[in-house]
Design a protein around this motif. Structure first.
Motif, PDB file in Angstrom:
ATOM      1  N   ILE A  94       1.311  23.405  -9.416  1.00 35.88           N
ATOM      2  CA  ILE A  94      -0.056  23.234  -9.933  1.00 35.88           C
ATOM      3  C   ILE A  94      -0.370  21.755 -10.099  1.00 35.88           C
ATOM      4  N   SER A 143      -0.902  20.164  -6.673  1.00 33.35           N
ATOM      5  CA  SER A 143      -2.190  20.522  -6.073  1.00 33.35           C
ATOM      6  C   SER A 143      -3.337  19.788  -6.769  1.00 33.35           C
ATOM      7  N   LEU A 144      -3.265  19.637  -8.093  1.00 32.70           N
ATOM      8  CA  LEU A 144      -4.280  18.868  -8.814  1.00 32.70           C
ATOM      9  C   LEU A 144      -4.284  17.405  -8.377  1.00 32.70           C
ATOM     10  N   THR A 145      -3.107  16.850  -8.156  1.00 36.37           N
ATOM     11  CA  THR A 145      -3.000  15.464  -7.705  1.00 36.37           C
ATOM     12  C   THR A 145      -3.627  15.296  -6.335  1.00 36.37           C
ATOM     13  N   ILE A 196      -5.996  17.168  -4.993  1.00 37.68           N
ATOM     14  CA  ILE A 196      -7.451  17.335  -5.130  1.00 37.68           C
ATOM     15  C   ILE A 196      -8.076  16.050  -5.667  1.00 37.68           C
ATOM     16  N   MET A 197      -7.455  15.440  -6.660  1.00 34.92           N
ATOM     17  CA  MET A 197      -7.987  14.191  -7.218  1.00 34.92           C
ATOM     18  C   MET A 197      -7.951  13.070  -6.177  1.00 34.92           C
TER      19      MET A 197
END
Length: 63
Positions: free
Chosen positions: A11, A14-16, A18-19
């Motif tokens: 998670i 994936s957040l990294t 997206i950012m």
């Protein structure tokens, strides 16, 4: 291996990503501005003459 720790890591990864994708336009703008840094810039300033109070345009070129 702890499955919960692996899920949390996925998670966060994936957040990294997206950012990073969201910040790509800003990075591209910064790179383009660095390429244009060698251009000479001209600034125009309008001010009043202290003696006659007419507006005077001053042109300043960047070295």
């Amino acid at each position: 291996m702890d499955q919960k720790a692996l899920l949390n890591a996925a998670i966060i990864n994936s957040l990294t990503l997206i950012m990073a994708l969201i910040s790509l336009p800003g990075i591209l703008v910064q790179l383009v501005s660095l390429l244009e840094i060698n251009e000479k810039k001209t600034f125009t300033v309008t001010t009043k003459c202290p003696n006659c109070r007419h507006l005077v345009d001053l042109k300043v070129k960047e070295d």
